[in-house]
Design a protein around this motif. Structure first.
Motif, PDB file in Angstrom:
ATOM      1  N   UNK A 104      73.111 -25.469  23.924  1.00 16.04           N
ATOM      2  CA  UNK A 104      72.476 -26.499  23.100  1.00 16.04           C
ATOM      3  C   UNK A 104      73.271 -26.801  21.834  1.00 16.04           C
ATOM      4  N   UNK A 105      74.356 -26.048  21.623  1.00 19.28           N
ATOM      5  CA  UNK A 105      75.174 -26.297  20.440  1.00 19.28           C
ATOM      6  C   UNK A 105      76.110 -25.133  20.168  1.00 19.28           C
ATOM      7  N   UNK A 106      76.743 -25.160  19.012  1.00 19.23           N
ATOM      8  CA  UNK A 106      77.687 -24.110  18.637  1.00 19.23           C
ATOM      9  C   UNK A 106      77.420 -23.675  17.200  1.00 19.23           C
ATOM     10  N   UNK A 107      77.798 -22.452  16.912  1.00 17.48           N
ATOM     11  CA  UNK A 107      77.692 -21.947  15.550  1.00 17.48           C
ATOM     12  C   UNK A 107      78.983 -21.243  15.164  1.00 17.48           C
ATOM     13  N   UNK A 108      79.308 -21.287  13.877  1.00 17.89           N
ATOM     14  CA  UNK A 108      80.508 -20.628  13.372  1.00 17.89           C
ATOM     15  C   UNK A 108      80.204 -19.154  13.137  1.00 17.89           C
ATOM     16  N   UNK A 109      81.065 -18.294  13.677  1.00 19.43           N
ATOM     17  CA  UNK A 109      80.868 -16.850  13.542  1.00 19.43           C
ATOM     18  C   UNK A 109      82.158 -16.219  13.040  1.00 19.43           C
ATOM     19  N   UNK A 110      82.058 -15.402  11.991  1.00 16.03           N
ATOM     20  CA  UNK A 110      83.218 -14.664  11.475  1.00 16.03           C
ATOM     21  C   UNK A 110      83.257 -13.299  12.163  1.00 16.03           C
ATOM     22  N   UNK A 111      84.154 -13.146  13.132  1.00 17.62           N
ATOM     23  CA  UNK A 111      84.092 -11.918  13.939  1.00 17.62           C
ATOM     24  C   UNK A 111      85.449 -11.387  14.409  1.00 17.62           C
ATOM     25  N   UNK A 112      86.544 -12.065  14.100  1.00 17.61           N
ATOM     26  CA  UNK A 112      87.834 -11.651  14.636  1.00 17.61           C
ATOM     27  C   UNK A 112      88.780 -11.152  13.552  1.00 17.61           C
ATOM     28  N   UNK A 113      89.583 -10.150  13.930  1.00 18.61           N
ATOM     29  CA  UNK A 113      90.581  -9.589  13.028  1.00 18.61           C
ATOM     30  C   UNK A 113      91.941  -9.593  13.729  1.00 18.61           C
ATOM     31  N   UNK A 114      92.997  -9.808  12.973  1.00 19.43           N
ATOM     32  CA  UNK A 114      94.342  -9.812  13.554  1.00 19.43           C
ATOM     33  C   UNK A 114      94.856  -8.386  13.696  1.00 19.43           C
ATOM     34  N   UNK A 115      95.863  -8.216  14.539  1.00 17.46           N
ATOM     35  CA  UNK A 115      96.417  -6.886  14.768  1.00 17.46           C
ATOM     36  C   UNK A 115      97.011  -6.303  13.492  1.00 17.46           C
ATOM     37  N   UNK A 116      97.565  -7.152  12.618  1.00 19.42           N
ATOM     38  CA  UNK A 116      98.151  -6.643  11.376  1.00 19.42           C
ATOM     39  C   UNK A 116      97.097  -6.154  10.398  1.00 19.42           C
ATOM     40  N   UNK A 117      95.827  -6.479  10.664  1.00 15.14           N
ATOM     41  CA  UNK A 117      94.731  -6.001   9.822  1.00 15.14           C
ATOM     42  C   UNK A 117      94.146  -4.699  10.366  1.00 15.14           C
ATOM     43  N   UNK A 118      94.796  -4.127  11.357  1.00 19.64           N
ATOM     44  CA  UNK A 118      94.323  -2.875  11.941  1.00 19.64           C
ATOM     45  C   UNK A 118      95.358  -1.781  11.735  1.00 19.64           C
ATOM     46  N   UNK A 119      94.925  -0.574  11.913  1.00 23.65           N
ATOM     47  CA  UNK A 119      95.838   0.559  11.836  1.00 23.65           C
ATOM     48  C   UNK A 119      95.480   1.551  12.926  1.00 23.65           C
ATOM     49  N   UNK A 120      96.479   2.285  13.346  1.00 28.76           N
ATOM     50  CA  UNK A 120      96.300   3.272  14.398  1.00 28.76           C
ATOM     51  C   UNK A 120      97.602   4.007  14.618  1.00 28.76           C
ATOM     52  N   UNK A 121      97.612   4.886  15.572  1.00 26.33           N
ATOM     53  CA  UNK A 121      98.817   5.659  15.843  1.00 26.33           C
ATOM     54  C   UNK A 121      99.925   4.736  16.332  1.00 26.33           C
ATOM     55  N   UNK A 122     101.034   4.752  15.619  1.00 25.35           N
ATOM     56  CA  UNK A 122     102.177   3.927  15.991  1.00 25.35           C
ATOM     57  C   UNK A 122     103.128   4.746  16.860  1.00 25.35           C
ATOM     58  N   UNK A 123     103.305   4.319  18.095  1.00 24.85           N
ATOM     59  CA  UNK A 123     104.198   5.018  18.997  1.00 24.85           C
ATOM     60  C   UNK A 123     105.641   4.602  18.716  1.00 24.85           C
ATOM     61  N   UNK A 124     106.585   5.527  18.754  1.00 21.27           N
ATOM     62  CA  UNK A 124     107.980   5.152  18.522  1.00 21.27           C
ATOM     63  C   UNK A 124     108.481   4.212  19.607  1.00 21.27           C
ATOM     64  N   UNK A 125     109.338   3.278  19.228  1.00 20.61           N
ATOM     65  CA  UNK A 125     109.878   2.332  20.189  1.00 20.61           C
ATOM     66  C   UNK A 125     110.728   3.080  21.214  1.00 20.61           C
ATOM     67  N   UNK A 126     110.458   2.817  22.475  1.00 22.03           N
ATOM     68  CA  UNK A 126     111.185   3.522  23.534  1.00 22.03           C
ATOM     69  C   UNK A 126     112.582   2.942  23.716  1.00 22.03           C
ATOM     70  N   UNK A 127     113.563   3.831  23.856  1.00 25.55           N
ATOM     71  CA  UNK A 127     114.912   3.407  24.209  1.00 25.55           C
ATOM     72  C   UNK A 127     115.562   4.524  25.015  1.00 25.55           C
ATOM     73  N   UNK A 128     116.014   4.235  26.223  1.00 28.34           N
ATOM     74  CA  UNK A 128     116.633   5.269  27.049  1.00 28.34           C
ATOM     75  C   UNK A 128     117.933   5.765  26.429  1.00 28.34           C
TER      76      UNK A 128
END
Length: 265
Positions: A104-128
């Motif tokens: 029946x319609x749409x509403x504006x919702x503030x609910x998303x965050x970018x990856x740069x706004x998050x933190x977590x365990x950073x895995x080292x870049x793989x290189x053989x």
């Protein structure tokens, strides 16, 4: 360390490697494929919502607070949620008198965050140990650029002589090989763009098959899901058999990428 792991350059110039690659490619074409779960971890937002996110300056993958937690990342304190439009549903009936949900319609919702706004365990870049990304990029005259896509299900992309890998790609090293292959195979050159659009299935087969062979040759099989890669290859081919020219181009691209990044002992 095995001869195969330490000397991809020498092996790539010998006939036995071609036979080995033929066997690996046959596996990719015929063995049981896996589900492509890497490409459906995030929600695919409508074009309208993508434009809305762009207007808020978003140029990277986004997700809800709950989704980032599910992926092992925590939204940083003070982060401001981005807005999207969500439909408002109500219960109605269709022409057959059956109950169904209607918009029946749409509403504006503030609910998303970018990856740069998050933190977590950073895995080292793989290189053989036998292959260098920086050496390969230099030898192939390819530049790795920042990833600028909202859709978290896009693992990477390439254009002209540039490649980008998503910061949330499940298998970033394999994705890099896939995008390098697109460039080396000429899919991103101006002269090859129309050919790519017309025969996208065979081109995607070529890029993923090159990555499949490269990952195996570098003994980096723990850095990707081989069954999922087979699913990608077989899905794009849609039960068609690639011609010999396309297969030879895969072998040639694999050889070029391996040689470009090969580090002398």
């Amino acid at each position: 360390m095995s001869e195969r792991a330490t000397k991809p350059r020498a092996r790539a110039e010998q006939e036995p490697v071609n036979i080995e690659w033929q066997k690996l490619l046959e596996e990719a074409l015929t063995l049981e494929p896996g589900e492509m779960t890497s490409y459906n971890r995030f929600y695919n937002y409508s074009m309208l919502n993508q434009l809305l996110l762009h207007s808020q300056g978003v140029r990277e993958p986004v997700a809800t607070y709950a989704k980032w937690q599910e992926l092992g990342r925590q939204v940083q304190k003070g982060s401001k949620a981005k807005a999207i439009l969500r439909p408002i549903f109500y219960k109605g009936t269709n022409d057959q008198g059956e109950e169904e949900q209607k918009v029946k319609g749409f509403k504006m919702v503030n609910c998303l965050f970018t990856v740069s706004e998050t933190e977590g365990e950073e895995l080292p870049e793989y290189e053989p140990p036998t292959w260098s990304k920086e050496r390969a990029l230099g030898a192939l005259a390819i530049v790795q650029v920042d990833f600028e896509q909202i859709n978290g299900n896009v693992a990477g992309y390439s254009y002209e002589r540039n490649v980008a890998v998503s910061p949330v790609a499940k298998y970033p090293f394999k994705t890099l090989q896939h995008e390098l292959a697109h460039v080396v195979l000429g899919h991103t050159a101006e002269a090859g763009l129309e050919e790519y659009r017309t025969h996208r299935g065979i081109k995607e087969f070529q890029a993923e098959s090159t990555a499949y062979l490269t990952m195996n040759e570098l003994q980096a099989t723990d850095q990707f899901d081989a069954a999922e890669s087979r699913g990608y290859i077989q899905g794009w081919l849609r039960n068609e058999r690639p011609d010999d020219v396309s297969i030879r181009q895969v072998f040639s691209a694999t050889d070029k990428i391996l040689k470009a990044g090969w580090q002398h002992p």
